[in-house]
Design a protein around this motif. Sequence first.
Motif, PDB file in Angstrom:
ATOM      1  N   LEU A  77       0.835  -1.202   0.000  1.00  0.00           N
ATOM      2  CA  LEU A  77       0.000   0.000   0.000  1.00  0.00           C
ATOM      3  C   LEU A  77       0.869   1.251   0.000  1.00  0.00           C
ATOM      4  O   LEU A  77       0.606   2.214  -0.708  1.00  0.00           O
ATOM      5  CB  LEU A  77      -0.905   0.019   1.232  1.00  0.00           C
ATOM      6  CG  LEU A  77      -1.933  -1.101   1.348  1.00  0.00           C
ATOM      7  CD1 LEU A  77      -2.617  -1.052   2.712  1.00  0.00           C
ATOM      8  CD2 LEU A  77      -2.972  -0.984   0.238  1.00  0.00           C
ATOM      9  N   TRP A  78       1.877   1.253   0.852  1.00  0.00           N
ATOM     10  CA  TRP A  78       2.823   2.367   0.943  1.00  0.00           C
ATOM     11  C   TRP A  78       4.052   1.865   1.677  1.00  0.00           C
ATOM     12  O   TRP A  78       4.053   0.785   2.262  1.00  0.00           O
ATOM     13  CB  TRP A  78       2.196   3.586   1.636  1.00  0.00           C
ATOM     14  CG  TRP A  78       1.649   3.342   3.021  1.00  0.00           C
ATOM     15  CD1 TRP A  78       0.446   2.773   3.349  1.00  0.00           C
ATOM     16  CD2 TRP A  78       2.271   3.668   4.273  1.00  0.00           C
ATOM     17  NE1 TRP A  78       0.278   2.713   4.706  1.00  0.00           N
ATOM     18  CE2 TRP A  78       1.374   3.269   5.306  1.00  0.00           C
ATOM     19  CE3 TRP A  78       3.486   4.255   4.628  1.00  0.00           C
ATOM     20  CZ2 TRP A  78       1.668   3.439   6.662  1.00  0.00           C
ATOM     21  CZ3 TRP A  78       3.760   4.425   5.980  1.00  0.00           C
ATOM     22  CH2 TRP A  78       2.874   4.027   6.981  1.00  0.00           C
ATOM     23  N   PHE A  79       5.111   2.644   1.614  1.00  0.00           N
ATOM     24  CA  PHE A  79       6.383   2.257   2.218  1.00  0.00           C
ATOM     25  C   PHE A  79       6.743   3.251   3.326  1.00  0.00           C
ATOM     26  O   PHE A  79       6.797   4.468   3.095  1.00  0.00           O
ATOM     27  CB  PHE A  79       7.492   2.216   1.166  1.00  0.00           C
ATOM     28  CG  PHE A  79       7.328   1.094   0.176  1.00  0.00           C
ATOM     29  CD1 PHE A  79       7.977  -0.115   0.356  1.00  0.00           C
ATOM     30  CD2 PHE A  79       6.495   1.236  -0.933  1.00  0.00           C
ATOM     31  CE1 PHE A  79       7.824  -1.161  -0.546  1.00  0.00           C
ATOM     32  CE2 PHE A  79       6.330   0.204  -1.841  1.00  0.00           C
ATOM     33  CZ  PHE A  79       6.998  -0.996  -1.653  1.00  0.00           C
ATOM     34  N   ALA A  80       6.927   2.724   4.522  1.00  0.00           N
ATOM     35  CA  ALA A  80       7.298   3.569   5.650  1.00  0.00           C
ATOM     36  C   ALA A  80       8.733   4.049   5.487  1.00  0.00           C
ATOM     37  O   ALA A  80       9.616   3.268   5.111  1.00  0.00           O
ATOM     38  CB  ALA A  80       7.154   2.791   6.954  1.00  0.00           C
ATOM     39  N   ASP A 139       4.195  -2.254  -7.830  1.00  0.00           N
ATOM     40  CA  ASP A 139       3.883  -3.671  -7.987  1.00  0.00           C
ATOM     41  C   ASP A 139       2.420  -3.804  -8.413  1.00  0.00           C
ATOM     42  O   ASP A 139       1.504  -3.464  -7.663  1.00  0.00           O
ATOM     43  CB  ASP A 139       4.118  -4.399  -6.658  1.00  0.00           C
ATOM     44  CG  ASP A 139       4.060  -5.907  -6.798  1.00  0.00           C
ATOM     45  OD1 ASP A 139       3.456  -6.392  -7.763  1.00  0.00           O
ATOM     46  OD2 ASP A 139       4.616  -6.608  -5.922  1.00  0.00           O
ATOM     47  N   ILE A 140       2.210  -4.277  -9.641  1.00  0.00           N
ATOM     48  CA  ILE A 140       0.850  -4.445 -10.163  1.00  0.00           C
ATOM     49  C   ILE A 140       0.537  -5.922 -10.408  1.00  0.00           C
ATOM     50  O   ILE A 140      -0.316  -6.268 -11.233  1.00  0.00           O
ATOM     51  CB  ILE A 140       0.642  -3.635 -11.462  1.00  0.00           C
ATOM     52  CG1 ILE A 140       1.709  -4.000 -12.506  1.00  0.00           C
ATOM     53  CG2 ILE A 140       0.672  -2.136 -11.165  1.00  0.00           C
ATOM     54  CD1 ILE A 140       1.428  -3.408 -13.883  1.00  0.00           C
ATOM     55  N   LEU A 149      15.579  -3.238 -11.410  1.00  0.00           N
ATOM     56  CA  LEU A 149      14.980  -1.921 -11.611  1.00  0.00           C
ATOM     57  C   LEU A 149      15.421  -0.933 -10.534  1.00  0.00           C
ATOM     58  O   LEU A 149      15.791   0.212 -10.826  1.00  0.00           O
ATOM     59  CB  LEU A 149      13.450  -2.031 -11.620  1.00  0.00           C
ATOM     60  CG  LEU A 149      12.819  -2.739 -12.823  1.00  0.00           C
ATOM     61  CD1 LEU A 149      11.341  -3.045 -12.561  1.00  0.00           C
ATOM     62  CD2 LEU A 149      12.955  -1.877 -14.082  1.00  0.00           C
ATOM     63  N   LEU A 150      15.396  -1.371  -9.284  1.00  0.00           N
ATOM     64  CA  LEU A 150      15.779  -0.478  -8.191  1.00  0.00           C
ATOM     65  C   LEU A 150      17.261  -0.122  -8.255  1.00  0.00           C
ATOM     66  O   LEU A 150      17.648   1.030  -8.018  1.00  0.00           O
ATOM     67  CB  LEU A 150      15.450  -1.139  -6.845  1.00  0.00           C
ATOM     68  CG  LEU A 150      13.951  -1.249  -6.511  1.00  0.00           C
ATOM     69  CD1 LEU A 150      13.750  -2.138  -5.295  1.00  0.00           C
ATOM     70  CD2 LEU A 150      13.357   0.135  -6.265  1.00  0.00           C
ATOM     71  N   ALA A 190      10.419   2.547  -4.780  1.00  0.00           N
ATOM     72  CA  ALA A 190       9.211   1.729  -4.742  1.00  0.00           C
ATOM     73  C   ALA A 190       8.021   2.604  -4.368  1.00  0.00           C
ATOM     74  O   ALA A 190       8.111   3.481  -3.507  1.00  0.00           O
ATOM     75  CB  ALA A 190       9.379   0.602  -3.727  1.00  0.00           C
ATOM     76  N   VAL A 191       6.909   2.362  -5.048  1.00  0.00           N
ATOM     77  CA  VAL A 191       5.690   3.136  -4.849  1.00  0.00           C
ATOM     78  C   VAL A 191       4.541   2.157  -4.622  1.00  0.00           C
ATOM     79  O   VAL A 191       4.466   1.116  -5.274  1.00  0.00           O
ATOM     80  CB  VAL A 191       5.416   4.028  -6.084  1.00  0.00           C
ATOM     81  CG1 VAL A 191       4.039   4.675  -6.007  1.00  0.00           C
ATOM     82  CG2 VAL A 191       6.499   5.090  -6.219  1.00  0.00           C
TER      83      VAL A 191
END
Length: 806
Positions: free
Chosen positions: A444-447, A483-484, A647-648, A658-659
């Motif tokens: 969902l999101w990255f802290a 990530d899809i 990729l990273l 990352a998103v």
Amino acid sequence: MRTHARAVIIGGGLIGCSVAYHLAKLGWKDVVLLERDELTSGSTWHAAANIHGLHDHNNISRLQYYTMRLYADLEKETGQSCGIFRTGSLYLAQTHDREHQLRIQAAKARYFGIDFHEISRAEAHQLHPLVNFDDIRCIMLEPDGGNVDPSGVTHAYAQGARAMGVEVHRFTPVTATTQRADGGWDVETSAGSIQAEVVVNAAGLWAREVANLAGFELPLMTMEHQYFVTEPIAEIEALDRRLPSVADRDGEYYLRQEGLGLLVGAYEKDGRFWAEDGTPADFGHELLPDELERIEENVMRACERVPALGEAGIKRVINGPMIWSPDAAALFGPVPELKNYYCCNGIIPGFSQSGGLGLLLAQWIVEGEPEFDLFAWDLARYGDWVVKSYVKARALDCYSHRFKIHFPYEERDAGRPLRTRPVYERQKQMGAVFGFSYGWEHPLWFAPEGTAPVEEYGFERQNWFEPVASECTALRNAVGIIDISNFGKYRIQGDGAGEWLDRVVANRVPDEIGRSCLAPLIGARGGIAGDFTVTRLGDDDFLMVGSGIAERYHKRFFDAVPRPSGVSMQSTSDALAGFNVAGPKSRELLARLTNEDLSNESFPFMRARQMTVAGISAIALRVSFTGDLGWELYVEEDRQADLYDALLEAGADLGARAVGSRALLSLRVEKGYGSWGREYSPEYWPQEVGLDRLIKLDKGDFLGREAYLKIKDNPPREKLVVLEVETTNADASGGEPVFTPDGAPVGRVSSGAYGHSVSASIALCFIKTEHIKPGAQFNVAILGQPHRARLLDEPPFDPAGARLRA
């Protein structure tokens, strides 16, 4: 007993009788209802039978209000009393968040034209002098709330159905259901066999067993539930009227008058499973041994709220089983893997929903689709990934948190993780906070580093607001990797694949290898049943990408179009993992990992090719749900982690990061992009959501074509628009009503988010067409309070699509 029927309904409880009644109302009178025991057996007869209207989901509110209104009509029609007590209901808020919830509900009530309004403590005391309101922040009154008689309502449905020609057979258990070659069913009973066009499983506590007779599983779990009724209470005996019920959700109990005493029930934390492996065949009107100690804490809170309760004796205790789905919502609709087999099971607040569920299931059977989108209750939301341990964990969580607020975007942890991709641990190490999508964990999101990856919940902006802003900024300024993998993916191959796919979707499928198109799927009423990206990878080879959560739902539509023997359609959702690489530097990043020419001339928007990225074979689509320059990359799942790392690493100096999907929500909303299940739904006509341009009537027949022709020239009832909202502490999330400045209800929010790229709170809304004028002003009821909003002529981010096509 008839030997042939259009429909056989299995189960003579509240829901089965409602379905029978509504089928007959819609003209299907050749119907047989079979009950293994007496009507109301199982969980119907011992229900507390409270009724209420409002629900967090707007369409559920609609069907609950229909149900509440129906009972009086049923009494008049049948002469059978439904035991209706409309005493009103008092809703109490002890906390700031509960107050928000009640004010949100009050705003929705104004939208629906329903009476649900705030009253003072003094007014509440007048209505219910036994309640201590001292610590209550907010009190709402629902005048139409109350309760009904479980047996009376069930028998009213049955009498109404019988009067229209439905046969009702008690003490007639079903022993087998067998699909016939013509799509109909042989239903075997203790009294003989019936050939039916349609079977409806409304078997309540026995839904699992009846499903097994047809060869499938339903994710349901039975649990005990207790309430008690007190001896007469002197203060109630002294009154000349009936008291309103009390909904003190923060106290985690429910309370109403019963006779001259009180009825009190609770959903305790220490819940008990019952008959985990199957409901006994000989169970009927029995109760389970009471164990009031389990709800002692809840009862003590009720006694603090109503001191007279603490002095009352207990007259009787009811401990009966209820059957729960993993999210406490109904399992509703046709089974996608079978023909002509429908379910309506796992209903918890049955007496608030019985009429609406019966009506909408009857519509689905008779008319091909219900008038409201009820995907949130569609049994197709669960797939074969569901295991018993998950069902148990989720059922207990739903039971024990029955009255807990379900906040916007809340993701509960019970039963998880269930399905993970190879990058799960890597993403976890990167601080990912995960969501749950059709069984899959996805970020969902990255802290940020040094911050615990824990999500806080509430109606106002929470701790993920700033991290999501950072992710959006990184993607818009450089490049983001989303990530899809949880998207739905299908491979259609074989001689005639293109021709078959053209008969499924409404757009013309690409005739050139390497081209993609957007293609709507049309429902039985002409609305949007799905939206897909269709890509031709070869002469007879297509990739189709759509909503992952709707994969089993969409199977119904795919199977409705006969597929030639030489054409195969295979779900690759599990086999393929994917990333959206998006942002102004996405081309530069990918160029470092492939020898392909990624220039706009060589690889323009809506084109695709199979290519090698970081030594990994990938399908690359030049599309992006972010509204920015980007590619979707799909690879075999076992190479997902390799691609992610590549990729990273390759994009580190470009600012790649990352998103998560929470950022994707913000990005698509500020771009004005709709999403299936929110903006695209069978309820909405193509011309209302801007997808009519994608429907090609000159290509020949396709699924839903005739339905679309019936509505295509109708003016839009409402249109999907973009509003900019003035707000500082909360954003619209979906479902909020929209009013004119003078308070007239004109629409509702479908999606909302803060647009970090445009520094504005944005809402996608459906507004009645006559109110859509340049610069029109509205009020959006965020937190139940009016927030000024203005209509935008175009999406605020890159309305011309220059970045997308760069």
